[in-house]
Write a protein that holds these residues in place. Structure first.
Motif, PDB file in Angstrom:
ATOM      1  N   GLY A  38      -9.558   9.855 -10.698  1.00  0.00           N
ATOM      2  CA  GLY A  38     -10.696  10.374 -11.250  1.00  0.00           C
ATOM      3  C   GLY A  38     -11.668  10.077 -10.241  1.00  0.00           C
ATOM      4  N   HIS A  39     -10.920   8.768  -9.279  1.00  0.00           N
ATOM      5  CA  HIS A  39     -11.666   8.791  -8.296  1.00  0.00           C
ATOM      6  C   HIS A  39     -11.791   9.563  -6.891  1.00  0.00           C
ATOM      7  CE1 HIS A  39     -12.746   4.681 -10.473  1.00  0.00           C
ATOM      8  NE2 HIS A  39     -11.291   4.343 -10.705  1.00  0.00           N
ATOM      9  N   ALA A  40     -12.264   9.106  -5.918  1.00  0.00           N
ATOM     10  CA  ALA A  40     -12.060   9.540  -5.034  1.00  0.00           C
ATOM     11  C   ALA A  40     -11.314   8.817  -4.061  1.00  0.00           C
ATOM     12  CB  ALA A  40     -13.826   9.320  -4.137  1.00  0.00           C
ATOM     13  N   ALA A  41     -11.006   9.989  -3.467  1.00  0.00           N
ATOM     14  CA  ALA A  41      -9.575  10.275  -2.080  1.00  0.00           C
ATOM     15  C   ALA A  41      -8.072   9.301  -3.268  1.00  0.00           C
ATOM     16  CB  ALA A  41     -10.261  10.146  -0.997  1.00  0.00           C
ATOM     17  N   GLY A  42      -7.951   9.301  -4.220  1.00  0.00           N
ATOM     18  CA  GLY A  42      -6.786   8.107  -4.151  1.00  0.00           C
ATOM     19  C   GLY A  42      -5.222   8.480  -3.340  1.00  0.00           C
ATOM     20  N   ASP A  43      -4.986  10.198  -2.694  1.00  0.00           N
ATOM     21  CA  ASP A  43      -4.407  10.227  -2.319  1.00  0.00           C
ATOM     22  C   ASP A  43      -4.460   9.867  -0.700  1.00  0.00           C
ATOM     23  OD1 ASP A  43      -6.554  12.650  -1.592  1.00  0.00           O
ATOM     24  OD2 ASP A  43      -5.120  13.016  -1.204  1.00  0.00           O
ATOM     25  N   VAL A  44      -5.172   9.422  -0.630  1.00  0.00           N
ATOM     26  CA  VAL A  44      -5.814   8.751   0.674  1.00  0.00           C
ATOM     27  C   VAL A  44      -5.558   7.520   0.592  1.00  0.00           C
ATOM     28  CG1 VAL A  44      -8.079   8.289   2.733  1.00  0.00           C
ATOM     29  CG2 VAL A  44      -7.688  10.611   1.379  1.00  0.00           C
ATOM     30  N   GLN A  83     -13.589  -0.675   3.846  1.00  0.00           N
ATOM     31  CA  GLN A  83     -15.144   0.057   4.223  1.00  0.00           C
ATOM     32  C   GLN A  83     -15.065   1.343   4.341  1.00  0.00           C
ATOM     33  OE1 GLN A  83     -12.899  -1.782   8.337  1.00  0.00           O
ATOM     34  NE2 GLN A  83     -14.832  -2.768   8.409  1.00  0.00           N
ATOM     35  N   MET A  84     -13.977   2.045   4.154  1.00  0.00           N
ATOM     36  CA  MET A  84     -13.934   3.397   3.491  1.00  0.00           C
ATOM     37  C   MET A  84     -15.130   3.948   2.483  1.00  0.00           C
ATOM     38  SD  MET A  84     -10.520   6.261   3.270  1.00  0.00           S
ATOM     39  CE  MET A  84     -10.429   5.797   1.408  1.00  0.00           C
ATOM     40  N   SER A  85     -14.745   3.210   1.106  1.00  0.00           N
ATOM     41  CA  SER A  85     -16.052   3.337   0.292  1.00  0.00           C
ATOM     42  C   SER A  85     -17.349   3.351   0.938  1.00  0.00           C
ATOM     43  CB  SER A  85     -15.588   2.318  -0.972  1.00  0.00           C
ATOM     44  OG  SER A  85     -16.479   2.279  -1.792  1.00  0.00           O
ATOM     45  N   GLU A  86     -17.733   2.385   1.473  1.00  0.00           N
ATOM     46  CA  GLU A  86     -19.151   1.950   2.466  1.00  0.00           C
ATOM     47  C   GLU A  86     -19.390   2.641   2.888  1.00  0.00           C
ATOM     48  OE1 GLU A  86     -19.327  -1.788   3.306  1.00  0.00           O
ATOM     49  OE2 GLU A  86     -18.839  -2.696   1.037  1.00  0.00           O
ATOM     50  N   GLN A  87     -18.917   3.673   3.534  1.00  0.00           N
ATOM     51  CA  GLN A  87     -19.052   4.054   5.581  1.00  0.00           C
ATOM     52  C   GLN A  87     -18.691   5.485   5.022  1.00  0.00           C
ATOM     53  OE1 GLN A  87     -16.787   2.777   8.582  1.00  0.00           O
ATOM     54  NE2 GLN A  87     -17.743   0.213   7.610  1.00  0.00           N
ATOM     55  N   GLU A  88     -17.731   6.509   4.071  1.00  0.00           N
ATOM     56  CA  GLU A  88     -17.209   7.483   3.775  1.00  0.00           C
ATOM     57  C   GLU A  88     -17.126   8.185   3.038  1.00  0.00           C
ATOM     58  OE1 GLU A  88     -13.418   8.491   5.872  1.00  0.00           O
ATOM     59  OE2 GLU A  88     -13.684   6.455   7.229  1.00  0.00           O
ATOM     60  N   GLU A  90     -19.681   6.795   0.064  1.00  0.00           N
ATOM     61  CA  GLU A  90     -21.383   6.556  -0.376  1.00  0.00           C
ATOM     62  C   GLU A  90     -21.186   5.728  -1.587  1.00  0.00           C
ATOM     63  OE1 GLU A  90     -22.878  11.066  -1.603  1.00  0.00           O
ATOM     64  OE2 GLU A  90     -23.763  10.983   0.555  1.00  0.00           O
ATOM     65  N   GLY A  91     -19.893   4.430  -1.274  1.00  0.00           N
ATOM     66  CA  GLY A  91     -20.070   3.778  -2.205  1.00  0.00           C
ATOM     67  C   GLY A  91     -18.799   3.809  -3.496  1.00  0.00           C
ATOM     68  N   LYS A  92     -18.157   5.371  -3.489  1.00  0.00           N
ATOM     69  CA  LYS A  92     -17.081   5.556  -4.908  1.00  0.00           C
ATOM     70  C   LYS A  92     -16.112   4.845  -4.574  1.00  0.00           C
ATOM     71  CE  LYS A  92     -18.862  10.298  -5.373  1.00  0.00           C
ATOM     72  NZ  LYS A  92     -19.092  11.882  -5.131  1.00  0.00           N
ATOM     73  N   VAL A  93     -15.506   4.791  -5.401  1.00  0.00           N
ATOM     74  CA  VAL A  93     -14.178   3.621  -5.175  1.00  0.00           C
ATOM     75  C   VAL A  93     -13.645   4.004  -4.736  1.00  0.00           C
ATOM     76  CG1 VAL A  93     -12.242   2.166  -6.331  1.00  0.00           C
ATOM     77  CG2 VAL A  93     -14.464   2.082  -7.015  1.00  0.00           C
ATOM     78  N   ALA A  94     -12.665   3.920  -3.512  1.00  0.00           N
ATOM     79  CA  ALA A  94     -11.178   4.549  -3.829  1.00  0.00           C
ATOM     80  C   ALA A  94     -10.228   3.350  -3.747  1.00  0.00           C
ATOM     81  CB  ALA A  94     -11.228   5.349  -1.867  1.00  0.00           C
ATOM     82  N   GLY A  95      -9.331   4.086  -4.449  1.00  0.00           N
ATOM     83  CA  GLY A  95      -8.257   2.276  -5.202  1.00  0.00           C
ATOM     84  C   GLY A  95      -6.682   2.847  -4.727  1.00  0.00           C
ATOM     85  N   SER A  96      -5.781   2.134  -5.318  1.00  0.00           N
ATOM     86  CA  SER A  96      -4.843   2.182  -4.727  1.00  0.00           C
ATOM     87  C   SER A  96      -3.876   0.850  -6.044  1.00  0.00           C
ATOM     88  CB  SER A  96      -4.288   2.733  -3.885  1.00  0.00           C
ATOM     89  OG  SER A  96      -2.608   2.534  -4.015  1.00  0.00           O
ATOM     90  N   THR A  97      -2.639   1.918  -6.239  1.00  0.00           N
ATOM     91  CA  THR A  97      -2.002   0.434  -7.319  1.00  0.00           C
ATOM     92  C   THR A  97      -0.841   0.402  -6.523  1.00  0.00           C
ATOM     93  OG1 THR A  97      -0.201   1.684  -8.883  1.00  0.00           O
ATOM     94  CG2 THR A  97      -2.066   1.157  -9.829  1.00  0.00           C
ATOM     95  N   VAL A  98       0.291  -1.115  -6.756  1.00  0.00           N
ATOM     96  CA  VAL A  98       1.190  -1.087  -5.343  1.00  0.00           C
ATOM     97  C   VAL A  98       2.150  -1.703  -5.904  1.00  0.00           C
ATOM     98  CG1 VAL A  98       0.244  -2.655  -4.402  1.00  0.00           C
ATOM     99  CG2 VAL A  98       2.146  -1.295  -2.973  1.00  0.00           C
ATOM    100  N   VAL A  99       3.354  -1.963  -5.978  1.00  0.00           N
ATOM    101  CA  VAL A  99       4.061  -2.146  -6.086  1.00  0.00           C
ATOM    102  C   VAL A  99       5.290  -2.413  -4.840  1.00  0.00           C
ATOM    103  CG1 VAL A  99       5.169  -2.518  -8.802  1.00  0.00           C
ATOM    104  CG2 VAL A  99       5.583  -0.545  -7.307  1.00  0.00           C
ATOM    105  N   VAL A 100       5.937  -3.724  -4.503  1.00  0.00           N
ATOM    106  CA  VAL A 100       6.772  -3.619  -3.259  1.00  0.00           C
ATOM    107  C   VAL A 100       8.011  -4.490  -4.107  1.00  0.00           C
ATOM    108  CG1 VAL A 100       7.226  -4.352  -1.186  1.00  0.00           C
ATOM    109  CG2 VAL A 100       4.846  -3.794  -2.167  1.00  0.00           C
ATOM    110  N   LEU A 101       9.128  -4.084  -3.189  1.00  0.00           N
ATOM    111  CA  LEU A 101       9.990  -4.856  -3.373  1.00  0.00           C
ATOM    112  C   LEU A 101      10.819  -5.308  -2.315  1.00  0.00           C
ATOM    113  CD1 LEU A 101      12.872  -5.618  -5.089  1.00  0.00           C
ATOM    114  CD2 LEU A 101      13.811  -3.811  -5.010  1.00  0.00           C
ATOM    115  N   TRP A 102      10.871  -6.193  -2.143  1.00  0.00           N
ATOM    116  CA  TRP A 102      12.035  -6.262  -0.680  1.00  0.00           C
ATOM    117  C   TRP A 102      13.620  -7.897  -0.774  1.00  0.00           C
ATOM    118  CZ3 TRP A 102      10.519 -11.514   2.138  1.00  0.00           C
ATOM    119  CH2 TRP A 102      10.973 -11.530   2.931  1.00  0.00           C
ATOM    120  N   ILE A 103      14.259  -6.965  -0.568  1.00  0.00           N
ATOM    121  CA  ILE A 103      15.535  -7.928  -0.433  1.00  0.00           C
ATOM    122  C   ILE A 103      15.921  -8.445   0.732  1.00  0.00           C
ATOM    123  CG2 ILE A 103      18.364  -7.298  -1.216  1.00  0.00           C
ATOM    124  CD1 ILE A 103      16.560  -5.569  -2.871  1.00  0.00           C
TER     125      ILE A 103
END
Length: 256
Positions: A38-44, A83-88, A90-103
């Protein structure tokens, strides 16, 4: 030695796959990122998070990787998305969740932001080892909602943290000992929206990591997978490579 198997699918409703993942078993690192629907450029956004971690570690030896290095990568991605949100956008949110596993050696380390999850199957018992950054989880903590009511609640899709949303990024982390035979599942919420924890646990117990991963993805698609679905199964084993069953080796991911 770590065996891993990753799968991703756009699901049956979404037109594009906004999930992304990273699988680096030779470095003991696995990551799942879920671009915000639902936000801009989620895949990016999700791919930017993945690329940031890969670029930070891919040239290193396992002994040179640190937890702070992984955290710094997420902080840099947060700044880049701002920066991408502001410059490319027009202020729309581009966000992502993340989970990291390091063993590394005898320990596992988890980093997470948002509601993607990591589960641990140990001694035939599965537990969620991350805690969702979500509105309904906060309501459960405050006693306003029962845990079994959370998934079906109208606010179930509202997350309280994500990479790229705020100027500051609050990253949760956990470190604990790893045991031979431990199986970790990293997944986007597209999986646990369709399958409950009991079903996930039963599926992981039923076979090797490849069979289990395929079964998890198939089950979510049978239920019409309203969201993108990504899962990585990681098995910690000290078995010599020459003795590993061919059916439990890492194989290339497939996408649709």
């Amino acid at each position: 030695m770590h065996l891993s198997h990753a799968l991703t699918h756009r699901g049956t409703v979404r037109e594009i796959n906004e999930d992304a993942f990273l699988e680096l078993p030779h470095l003991g690192i696995w990551v799942v990122a879920d671009g915000m629907g639902g936000h801009a450029a989620g895949d990016v956004a999700s791919q930017l998070v993945i690329d940031g971690i890969q670029q930070a570690v891919e040239h290193l030896k396992p002994e040179n990787i640190t937890l702070d290095m992984l955290k710094q990568s997420l902080l840099k991605s947060n700044h880049a998305l701002q920066q991408m949100s502001e410059q490319e956008l027009e202020g729309k949110v581009a966000g992502s969740t993340v989970v990291v596993l390091w063993i590394y050696q005898d320990s596992y380390h988890l980093l997470w932001v948002g509601d993607s999850r990591i589960y641990l199957l140990r001694d035939q018992q599965m537990n969620q080892v991350t805690k969702d950054h979500s509105q309904v989880n906060d309501m459960v903590d405050e006693g306003l909602l029962l845990p079994e009511e959370a998934e079906s609640h109208p606010l179930a899709n509202v997350i309280t943290r994500a990479v790229g949303v705020d100027n500051t990024l609050d990253i949760d982390h956990r470190t604990d000992k790893v045991k031979v035979g431990d199986v970790f599942l990293l997944c986007s919420d597209g999986l646990n929206k369709e399958l409950n924890d009991i079903e996930i646990e039963r599926t992981i117990k039923s076979g090797n990591i490849i069979d289990s991963g395929l079964a998890l993805l198939h089950a979510s698609l049978v239920r019409n997978a309203r969201d993108n679905v990504t899962c990585i199964l990681v098995k910690n084993t000290q078995v010599n490579k020459s003795l590993v069953d061919d059916n439990d080796k890492t194989i290339p991911v497939f996408t649709y």
